[in-house]
Motif scaffolding. Structure first.
Motif, short mmCIF file in Angstrom:
data_model
loop_
_atom_site.label_atom_id
_atom_site.label_comp_id
_atom_site.label_asym_id
_atom_site.label_seq_id
_atom_site.Cartn_x
_atom_site.Cartn_y
_atom_site.Cartn_z
N ARG A 20 -7.64 -2.47 -6.61
CA ARG A 20 -7.06 -3.02 -7.83
C ARG A 20 -6.33 -1.94 -8.64
NH1 ARG A 20 -9.05 -7.90 -10.03
NH2 ARG A 20 -10.38 -9.05 -8.59
N GLU A 21 -6.95 -0.78 -8.74
CA GLU A 21 -6.35 0.30 -9.52
C GLU A 21 -5.05 0.77 -8.87
OE1 GLU A 21 -5.58 3.19 -12.34
OE2 GLU A 21 -6.94 1.46 -12.41
N LEU A 22 -5.04 0.87 -7.54
CA LEU A 22 -3.84 1.34 -6.84
C LEU A 22 -2.67 0.39 -7.02
CD1 LEU A 22 -2.59 3.41 -4.84
CD2 LEU A 22 -3.39 1.92 -2.99
N LEU A 67 0.82 -1.21 0.00
CA LEU A 67 0.00 0.00 0.00
C LEU A 67 0.86 1.26 0.00
CD1 LEU A 67 -2.86 -0.86 2.52
CD2 LEU A 67 -3.14 -0.31 0.10
N LEU A 68 1.83 1.32 0.90
CA LEU A 68 2.66 2.52 0.98
C LEU A 68 3.44 2.74 -0.31
CD1 LEU A 68 3.78 4.88 2.61
CD2 LEU A 68 5.51 3.33 3.54
N ARG A 76 20.01 15.71 0.58
CA ARG A 76 18.70 15.43 1.17
C ARG A 76 17.76 14.91 0.08
NH1 ARG A 76 16.89 20.21 5.12
NH2 ARG A 76 17.82 21.62 3.59
N TYR A 77 16.55 14.51 0.50
CA TYR A 77 15.69 13.71 -0.37
C TYR A 77 14.39 14.42 -0.75
CZ TYR A 77 18.86 9.99 0.91
OH TYR A 77 19.99 9.23 1.10
N ASP A 78 13.94 14.10 -1.98
CA ASP A 78 12.65 14.58 -2.45
C ASP A 78 11.50 13.78 -1.83
OD1 ASP A 78 13.54 16.48 -4.67
OD2 ASP A 78 14.55 14.63 -5.25
N LEU A 79 11.79 12.53 -1.45
CA LEU A 79 10.77 11.66 -0.89
C LEU A 79 11.43 10.73 0.13
CD1 LEU A 79 7.94 10.28 -0.81
CD2 LEU A 79 8.73 8.84 -2.71
N ILE A 80 10.80 10.60 1.29
CA ILE A 80 11.21 9.63 2.31
C ILE A 80 10.00 8.77 2.65
CG2 ILE A 80 12.06 9.33 4.67
CD1 ILE A 80 13.51 12.02 4.36
N VAL A 81 10.19 7.46 2.67
CA VAL A 81 9.09 6.55 3.01
C VAL A 81 9.53 5.62 4.12
CG1 VAL A 81 8.06 6.63 0.71
CG2 VAL A 81 9.76 4.88 1.23
N CYS A 82 8.56 5.18 4.92
CA CYS A 82 8.86 4.22 5.97
C CYS A 82 7.59 3.46 6.35
CB CYS A 82 9.43 4.92 7.21
SG CYS A 82 9.91 3.76 8.53
N ASN A 83 7.71 2.14 6.40
CA ASN A 83 6.69 1.28 7.00
C ASN A 83 7.25 0.93 8.38
OD1 ASN A 83 4.77 -0.61 7.65
ND2 ASN A 83 5.47 -2.14 6.18
N THR A 118 -5.08 8.94 4.07
CA THR A 118 -6.02 7.92 3.61
C THR A 118 -6.16 6.86 4.68
OG1 THR A 118 -5.45 8.28 1.27
CG2 THR A 118 -6.51 6.19 1.84
N ASP A 119 -7.38 6.69 5.18
CA ASP A 119 -7.66 5.64 6.15
C ASP A 119 -8.05 4.37 5.41
OD1 ASP A 119 -7.27 7.15 8.60
OD2 ASP A 119 -9.09 8.24 8.05
N VAL A 120 -7.50 3.24 5.86
CA VAL A 120 -7.65 1.97 5.14
C VAL A 120 -8.57 1.05 5.93
CG1 VAL A 120 -6.45 0.00 4.13
CG2 VAL A 120 -5.35 2.26 4.18
N ARG A 121 -9.60 0.55 5.25
CA ARG A 121 -10.51 -0.44 5.82
C ARG A 121 -10.36 -1.76 5.09
NH1 ARG A 121 -14.97 2.21 8.55
NH2 ARG A 121 -14.92 4.46 8.20
#
Length: 241
Positions: free
Chosen positions: A231-233, A29-30, A109-116, A186-189
């Protein structure tokens, strides 16, 4: 050593025998949801594990050569990520570093940082130190993660996480304190009738706070019956879509 089978995506395969945390819905998802656009030159994946999210970012940024750094302190996970990235089409654009992000000081430095991030703060600790580090905030708590993101993000750059919904308020408050303004939530159900269990958050560094874009994502209508939205994501990644 675990016996988990490789997870095959449309354009890469993730082997996951050694890493404590396996391929899961949160990471997918992330990797699919965070903003990736052609104005970005560098991204950072904090706690890459098997390398899943770094690989997803490389695929999404392929057209404009997005370069990805990934940090991972666990030796077994680092070795597995090295193998997964080495056999992917994007090995030249992903650089792995075996360290805690608190000790990571690149010359840019970074344009995007992600973390799970690790998130089971109050639950019983699982057996095994690697799994404990991967699933709990003992090695990287909210304040440490946000401080690292604020330090490593370019002005105007993004920081995206997926966390349990009950922790969203803590992350929003901590990020606001560090100059990271919430831009999207975005909240995920799991199903339409279920309460949200996960929340995707994206922040912008050094930008004035504005009303964030808010939405919801429902994954299934029934077991193994996935919504058009989900599915689209994820359709560029999952073989089943």
């Amino acid at each position: 050593m675990g016996r988990s089978r490789p997870f095959r995506f449309k354009r890469f395969t993730v082997r996951q025998e050694r890493a404590a945390m396996k391929v899961g819905t949160d990471g997918v998802l992330l990797g699919a949801w965070c903003t990736v656009d052609n104005g970005m030159g560098r991204a950072l994946d904090i706690g890459t594990g098997t390398g899943l999210i770094a690989l997803m970012l490389a695929q999404r940024g392929e057209a404009y050569g997005l370069e990805i750094d990934a940090v991972e302190p666990d030796a077994a996970a680092l070795a597995e990520a090295t193998d997964n990235i080495g056999t992917s089409p994007w090995s030249e654009r992903i650089k792995l570093t075996g360290t805690f992000v608190q000790e990571f000081f690149p010359p840019y430095r970074y344009d995007l940082i992600v973390c799970n991030p690790p998130y089971f703060i109050s639950s019983l600790l699982p057996h095994g130190e690697s799994r404990t580090m991967a699933r709990h905030d003992r090695g990287l708590n909210c304040a440490e993660l946000v401080a690292a993101a604020a330090r490593l993000c370019k002005p105007g750059g993004g920081f995206a996480v997926i966390i349990p919904t009950e922790q969203a308020g803590s992350y929003i408050t901590e990020c606001d304190f560090k100059g990271l303004a919430l831009s999207r939530r975005t909240d995920v159900r799991t199903t339409a009738s279920a309460a949200p269990k996960r929340t995707l958050l994206e922040f912008l560094s050094g930008e004035p706070a504005t009303a964030p874009r808010r939405g919801e994502l429902v994954i299934q209508t029934a077991p193994s019956e996935y919504t058009p939205q989900y599915r689209e994501l994820t359709r560029e990644f999952y073989l089943k879509f």
